[in-house]
Design a protein around this motif. Structure first.
Motif, short mmCIF file in Angstrom:
data_model
loop_
_atom_site.label_atom_id
_atom_site.label_comp_id
_atom_site.label_asym_id
_atom_site.label_seq_id
_atom_site.Cartn_x
_atom_site.Cartn_y
_atom_site.Cartn_z
N ALA A 40 -8.25 5.41 1.92
CA ALA A 40 -6.99 5.74 1.59
C ALA A 40 -6.69 6.99 2.19
CB ALA A 40 -6.78 6.15 -0.06
N PRO A 41 -5.37 7.46 2.70
CA PRO A 41 -5.14 8.47 3.44
C PRO A 41 -5.54 9.60 2.73
CG PRO A 41 -3.14 7.15 3.25
CD PRO A 41 -4.05 6.64 2.21
N GLY A 42 -6.30 10.35 3.64
CA GLY A 42 -7.16 11.81 3.20
C GLY A 42 -8.39 11.67 2.20
N LYS A 43 -8.72 10.42 2.15
CA LYS A 43 -10.08 9.93 1.39
C LYS A 43 -11.07 9.55 2.43
CE LYS A 43 -7.83 9.70 -3.08
NZ LYS A 43 -7.80 8.64 -4.19
N GLU A 44 -12.28 9.59 1.86
CA GLU A 44 -13.40 8.87 2.66
C GLU A 44 -13.41 7.46 2.48
OE1 GLU A 44 -16.81 12.63 2.65
OE2 GLU A 44 -17.02 10.53 1.43
N ARG A 45 -14.01 6.62 3.43
CA ARG A 45 -14.21 5.33 2.90
C ARG A 45 -15.14 4.82 1.85
NH1 ARG A 45 -14.92 1.64 8.63
NH2 ARG A 45 -13.10 2.77 9.06
N GLU A 46 -14.72 3.76 1.24
CA GLU A 46 -15.42 3.57 -0.15
C GLU A 46 -15.65 1.99 -0.19
OE1 GLU A 46 -13.48 4.47 -3.77
OE2 GLU A 46 -11.74 3.35 -3.42
N LEU A 47 -16.64 1.84 -0.79
CA LEU A 47 -17.56 0.45 -0.96
C LEU A 47 -16.31 -0.28 -1.90
CD1 LEU A 47 -19.40 -2.20 -0.53
CD2 LEU A 47 -20.36 -1.00 -2.45
N VAL A 48 -15.92 -1.50 -1.81
CA VAL A 48 -15.16 -2.24 -2.64
C VAL A 48 -15.85 -3.18 -3.51
CG1 VAL A 48 -13.10 -3.53 -3.07
CG2 VAL A 48 -12.89 -1.64 -1.58
N ALA A 49 -16.48 -4.08 -2.47
CA ALA A 49 -17.13 -5.18 -2.97
C ALA A 49 -18.24 -5.73 -2.02
CB ALA A 49 -16.48 -6.34 -3.46
N VAL A 50 -19.27 -6.19 -2.50
CA VAL A 50 -20.19 -6.80 -1.23
C VAL A 50 -20.85 -8.25 -1.86
CG1 VAL A 50 -21.11 -4.71 -0.34
CG2 VAL A 50 -22.06 -5.79 -2.29
N ILE A 51 -21.07 -9.08 -0.91
CA ILE A 51 -21.61 -10.35 -1.44
C ILE A 51 -22.80 -10.84 -0.55
CG2 ILE A 51 -19.86 -11.52 0.01
CD1 ILE A 51 -19.83 -14.01 -2.05
N SER A 52 -23.75 -11.21 -1.00
CA SER A 52 -25.00 -11.11 -0.25
C SER A 52 -24.97 -12.81 0.18
CB SER A 52 -26.42 -11.63 -1.17
OG SER A 52 -26.43 -12.44 -2.24
N SER A 53 -25.87 -13.24 1.09
CA SER A 53 -25.79 -14.61 1.67
C SER A 53 -26.05 -15.60 0.44
CB SER A 53 -27.08 -14.58 2.61
OG SER A 53 -28.44 -14.41 2.17
N GLY A 54 -26.70 -15.32 -0.50
CA GLY A 54 -26.83 -16.21 -1.51
C GLY A 54 -25.65 -16.15 -2.73
N SER A 55 -24.63 -15.40 -2.10
CA SER A 55 -23.41 -15.21 -3.06
C SER A 55 -23.51 -14.43 -4.21
CB SER A 55 -22.83 -16.47 -3.62
OG SER A 55 -22.57 -17.18 -2.52
N GLY A 56 -24.50 -13.59 -4.28
CA GLY A 56 -24.72 -12.37 -5.31
C GLY A 56 -23.55 -11.33 -4.99
N THR A 57 -22.99 -10.66 -5.99
CA THR A 57 -21.94 -9.74 -5.99
C THR A 57 -21.99 -8.45 -6.56
OG1 THR A 57 -20.68 -10.67 -7.80
CG2 THR A 57 -20.25 -11.77 -5.52
N ASN A 58 -21.30 -7.52 -5.97
CA ASN A 58 -21.49 -6.27 -6.52
C ASN A 58 -20.16 -5.50 -6.25
OD1 ASN A 58 -22.43 -3.89 -7.94
ND2 ASN A 58 -23.23 -2.92 -6.32
N TYR A 59 -19.47 -4.97 -7.27
CA TYR A 59 -18.22 -4.19 -7.22
C TYR A 59 -18.09 -2.83 -7.60
CZ TYR A 59 -16.58 -9.36 -7.29
OH TYR A 59 -16.31 -10.52 -7.06
N ALA A 60 -17.19 -1.96 -7.05
CA ALA A 60 -17.06 -0.66 -7.26
C ALA A 60 -16.21 -0.86 -8.65
CB ALA A 60 -15.91 -0.12 -6.57
N ASP A 61 -16.60 0.07 -9.60
CA ASP A 61 -16.44 0.19 -10.92
C ASP A 61 -14.55 0.16 -11.12
OD1 ASP A 61 -18.67 2.49 -12.18
OD2 ASP A 61 -18.96 0.12 -11.94
N SER A 62 -14.07 0.77 -10.12
CA SER A 62 -12.63 0.78 -10.21
C SER A 62 -11.96 -0.53 -9.82
CB SER A 62 -12.04 1.78 -8.94
OG SER A 62 -12.26 1.47 -7.77
N VAL A 63 -12.63 -1.53 -9.27
CA VAL A 63 -11.98 -2.91 -9.17
C VAL A 63 -12.44 -3.84 -10.01
CG1 VAL A 63 -11.54 -2.17 -6.77
CG2 VAL A 63 -13.43 -3.52 -7.24
N LYS A 64 -13.56 -3.64 -10.62
CA LYS A 64 -14.30 -4.68 -11.60
C LYS A 64 -13.38 -5.05 -12.56
CE LYS A 64 -19.14 -2.99 -11.53
NZ LYS A 64 -20.19 -2.38 -12.45
#
Length: 123
Positions: A40-64
């Motif tokens: 976002a403007p004026g903010k650092e880049r942050e992780l939103v979500a990731v997915i492994s090759s086996g489709s395991g997922t992880n999300y930022a708390d703000s988007v869960k």
């Protein structure tokens, strides 16, 4: 060697939905983790979500509970379904991935980023 192209960004009203897509092309052996980040403007880049090759997922708390990441290994794509969007979700969204390259007798992993796509949540 690898190109990541995002699409699907745009302007949406609060409470609305958008689906971002990212397509990978180029020369590589395989893809490990793929993910979405945002800045976002004026903010650092942050992780939103990731997915492994086996489709395991992880999300930022703000988007869960609101965002869902998925991938199609056959098409080398990763998607981000975004529901119940809020103004604070406004940002440039970047796709990235860990790509495996075969180099001689070794395998090396290189992280690549897309150019980003703008998401604006506003009434």
């Amino acid at each position: 060697q690898v190109q990541l192209v995002e699409s699907g960004g745009g302007l949406v009203q609060p409470g609305g939905s958008l689906t971002l897509s990212c397509a990978a092309s180029g020369s590589f052996f395989s893809i490990n983790r793929m993910g979405w980040h945002r800045q976002a403007p004026g903010k650092e880049r942050e992780l939103v979500a990731v997915i492994s090759s086996g489709s395991g997922t992880n999300y930022a708390d703000s988007v869960k509970g609101r965002f869902t990441i998925s991938r199609d290994n056959a098409k080398n794509t990763v998607n981000l379904q975004m529901n119940s969007l809020k103004p604070e979700d406004t940002a440039v969204y970047y796709c990235n991935g860990d790509f495996v390259h075969h180099s001689g007798s070794r395998y090396i992993v290189v992280n690549y980023w897309g150019q980003g796509t703008q998401v604006t949540v506003s009434s």
